[in-house]
Design an enzyme around this catalytic site. Structure first.
Site, PDB file in Angstrom:
ATOM      1  CG  HIS A  49      17.800  51.282  31.678  1.00 55.99           C
ATOM      2  ND1 HIS A  49      16.557  51.768  31.335  1.00 55.99           N
ATOM      3  CD2 HIS A  49      17.996  51.689  32.956  1.00 55.99           C
ATOM      4  CE1 HIS A  49      16.037  52.432  32.349  1.00 55.99           C
ATOM      5  NE2 HIS A  49      16.891  52.397  33.344  1.00 55.99           N
ATOM      6  CG  LEU A  88       0.479  56.664  55.946  1.00 45.72           C
ATOM      7  CD1 LEU A  88       1.563  56.082  56.831  1.00 45.72           C
ATOM      8  CD2 LEU A  88       0.589  58.177  55.882  1.00 45.72           C
ATOM      9  CG  HIS A  89       1.397  56.941  47.715  1.00 50.35           C
ATOM     10  ND1 HIS A  89       2.352  56.072  47.215  1.00 50.35           N
ATOM     11  CD2 HIS A  89       0.640  57.313  46.658  1.00 50.35           C
ATOM     12  CE1 HIS A  89       2.174  55.933  45.914  1.00 50.35           C
ATOM     13  NE2 HIS A  89       1.140  56.670  45.553  1.00 50.35           N
ATOM     14  N   PRO A  90       1.862  53.905  49.658  1.00 51.75           N
ATOM     15  CG  PRO A  90       0.844  51.894  49.047  1.00 51.75           C
ATOM     16  CD  PRO A  90       0.668  53.384  48.957  1.00 51.75           C
ATOM     17  CE1 TYR A 146      16.644  59.139  38.617  1.00 48.30           C
ATOM     18  CE2 TYR A 146      16.425  56.845  39.295  1.00 48.30           C
ATOM     19  CZ  TYR A 146      16.195  57.854  38.371  1.00 48.30           C
ATOM     20  OH  TYR A 146      15.511  57.579  37.211  1.00 48.30           O
TER      21      TYR A 146
END
Length: 670
Positions: free
Chosen positions: A387, A474-476, A499
């Site tokens: 990462h 609506l925003h998914p 988070y």
């Protein structure tokens, strides 16, 4: 000026003029969209884009030429990207105070407010000025700090703390007309990855842009997609990347293959810079397997990459000092385009494959490499990503590219073996002693013990998906975050410090900011949802307020108007100055609200693709939740520590599904 130099100058001017005209007239953006379609669209979608009066081969040739002439090079906008700003101190502190409210009493909030205002009027002012000065000389003032302090100085096991696993949902029914042997899948996976490598070498990965504004995003992290490795250090690791574009010079042309505890080097790019054909790659990989049959397993050097970073660094130093061949072998692995690993495990589905890849074994995984693809005997394929050099979106891009390309490919054909010699696998043999063997055994045993304490599941919600959510305007992503909040609240009887990653890629070398999704609006709605006396219409209004607030927080975070990254920078400056740690960072509310990485819900949207991913929870009493929102269903993974009696991945999953059903029911009420 010589004629040659004059000719080159005129040529550059003409190319620049063509580029400017193409950009102004919209040709560049049209070519970009066609290029993206070529990479990710389904076969049916591609056919709809084709001009029926042109032969298919001519269309392919025209698009290739259009990309070369009018396409934007991958890193075209890097020099013009804005620097990472420093947000106003008052804005950051106001945002922080707002995010604290769900987790403290009214009296505790008053005490925290006093601490924050004292910081704002006192040492915070001085630290903020220092940050402004740093930003004058660094285009990204947080970049070095974030990499070093959050990632490279961490001493814990990578798969247990930061690595991400990703699954490629390719099954036999994708090639149902022909049928594909599991042994044929790995060369196809590998060939598509190498084709992506070739595009990156030619700087032909289309520039990511903001959907609404068309603003270019930073593409720097894509440089780390190949030939990038995290090298362990005694006190701090380092990232070493060997990838180069064609204009920059030679780049490694080999991969590393792990099989039965042994390591092999495979040259996979020909002299013209083209990947070997899938059939040729299959011959090479079969050669590796044959060398590993009916012989004892190798020493499993790769298991060391799963251990404590300081212990691995010391063992690595000893190996290098012991034999120059060891140093060479390690360099070969670290420079490899990707690492491919064969695993005899038989995972049946995405959840089992993700668990096996990240937590099931430390054997045949090079956790230090940015991309280790694991091919299972059952025919499934997943990868583990290191990462620190790049965020999840790079792995998502890679996974979805493979998924999209493989949907259009047929089985490997014998005529793909060209009339040319194929480089044979070269085994990398290490010199080790009993001390190193003991280190491998100790690392493996420790990892298995720790990893077995993590539960990881990958369910799917099949009642509905993004299409239904969009039908309610609506925003998914905001919708899913709202569902997670309700699920946690119902299960634990309290709100979760949360988070969610927001991209900062509109800025030079931008990575992420935190969206603190748990708000006062969330708490009010969750309390109403568990109270049967609250009218349905009121619950619906409260839910809309939650979604609206999340959209606002996400947009602010993308412009670095959250609070976590700014507070992080101020804390780093305070610690570097040797002054007492400011009270704001010692206040109980800081930890309760998630500060210092204490988020009970660590979440991320992996896009609108069917390629799920997974990671360990951020804290022992928390969950790691990744989710994918496709048209008809929602995929999500949940990780949780078994030894924590407060959490349960299975119970959390059931709570999420119930929340999603209740939310739809709520929206359907008049």
């Amino acid at each position: 000026m010589s004629l040659t130099k004059l000719h080159g100058t005129v040529q550059d001017y003409i190319l620049q003029l063509i580029g400017n005209v193409a950009s102004y007239t919209g040709v560049t953006e049209a070519v970009r969209k066609l290029h993206l379609a070529q990479q990710f669209a389904t076969e049916d979608e591609l056919k709809q884009l084709q001009l029926k009066w042109l032969p298919g081969s001519l269309q392919v040739w025209l698009l290739k030429k259009a990309i070369q002439v009018f396409g934007e090079r991958t890193w075209k906008y890097q020099d013009s990207l804005p620097p990472l700003p420093v947000p106003p101190l008052k804005n950051t502190l106001d945002k922080y105070l707002e995010s604290v409210k769900p987790f403290v009493t009214a009296e505790e909030y008053k005490e925290t407010e006093v601490v924050v205002r004292e910081f704002e009027e006192g040492v915070g002012q001085s630290l903020h000025q220092q940050l402004l000065e740093r930003a004058k000389v660094k285009r990204n003032w947080i970049e070095d700090w974030w990499l070093d302090l959050v990632y490279l100085q961490s001493r814990g096991s990578l798969p247990l703390t930061s690595n991400i696993a990703g699954f490629i949902p390719v099954t036999d029914d994708m090639w149902s007309a022909q049928g594909v042997d599991p042994a044929d899948k790995v060369p196809l996976f590998l060939w598509v990855s190498l084709h992506l490598w070739k595009l990156l070498r030619k700087e032909q990965i289309p520039v990511d842009k903001a959907v609404l504004t068309g603003q270019p995003f930073c593409m720097d992290q894509f440089r780390k997609m190949f030939s990038t490795n995290r090298v362990p250090g005694v006190t701090m690791d380092k990232i070493v990347s060997h990838f180069r574009t064609e204009s920059e010079g030679p780049s490694p042309t080999h991969i590393a293959v792990l099989c039965k505890g042994r390591v092999f080097k495979l040259e996979v790019i020909d002299r013209e810079g083209e990947p070997l054909t899938p059939a040729e790659l299959k011959i090479q990989l079969e050669g590796v397997k044959q060398q590993c049959e009916n012989v004892p397993e190798g020493p499993h050097i790769s298991a060391l990459t799963a251990g404590d970073r300081t212990e691995w660094a010391k063992t690595r130093e000893k190996m290098v000092e012991m034999d120059a061949v060891n140093a060479h072998n390690l360099s070969v692995i670290e420079k490899s385009i990707v690492v491919a690993a064969f695993d005899d495990a038989m995972p049946k589905d995405a959840g089992e494959a993700l668990y096996q890849t990240l937590l099931g074994s430390s054997r045949n995984r090079w956790f230090d490499h940015f991309n280790t693809g694991v091919a299972y005997k059952s025919g499934l394929f997943a990868s583990t990503f290191e990462h620190s050099p790049a965020d999840g979106m790079v792995g998502v891009y890679w996974g979805y590219y493979i998924f999209a390309q493989l949907q259009r490919m047929g089985p490997i054909r014998k005529d793909q073996v060209l009339d040319r010699p194929i480089p044979e696998p070269e085994e990398l043999v290490f010199t080790i002693d009993d001390e190193i063997r003991d280190a491998i055994t100790h690392t493996e045993e420790t990892f298995i013990k720790q990893a077995s304490d993590i539960d990881l599941i990958c369910p799917s919600f099949t009642d509905y998906g993004k299409k239904v959510i969009r039908s309610f305007k609506l925003h998914p992503d905001s919708y899913m975050q709202t569902a997670l909040q309700l699920a946690y609240f119902r299960m634990h009887g309290k709100p979760a410090p949360t988070y969610e990653s927001a991209t900062l890629r509109q800025y030079y070398h931008g990575r992420t900011e935190t969206v603190r999704s748990c708000t006062t609006e969330v708490v009010n709605w969750c309390k109403a949802m568990v109270d049967n006396t609250v009218p349905v219409e009121e619950k619906k209004e409260l839910m809309m307020a939650v979604v609206k607030k999340h959209i606002k927080l996400m947009e602010e975070a993308k412009n670095l108007l959250g609070c976590d990254r700014h507070l992080f920078g101020l804390q780093v400056l305070a610690q570097g100055a040797g002054i007492p740690l400011p009270s704001i960072f010692k206040d109980a509310a800081y930890t309760k609200s998630g500060g210092g990485g204490n988020f009970a819900l660590s979440t991320s949207l992996l896009g609108y693709t069917p390629c799920p991913g997974a990671a360990a929870p951020m804290v022992h009493h928390g969950y790691g939740i990744f989710y994918n929102l496709t048209s008809e269903r929602i995929f999500y993974t949940i990780s949780a520590w078994k030894s924590c009696k407060e959490t349960s991945a299975e119970e959390m999953s059931a709570s999420i599904q119930q929340s999603l059903r209740d939310m739809r029911k709520l929206l359907m009420t008049s």
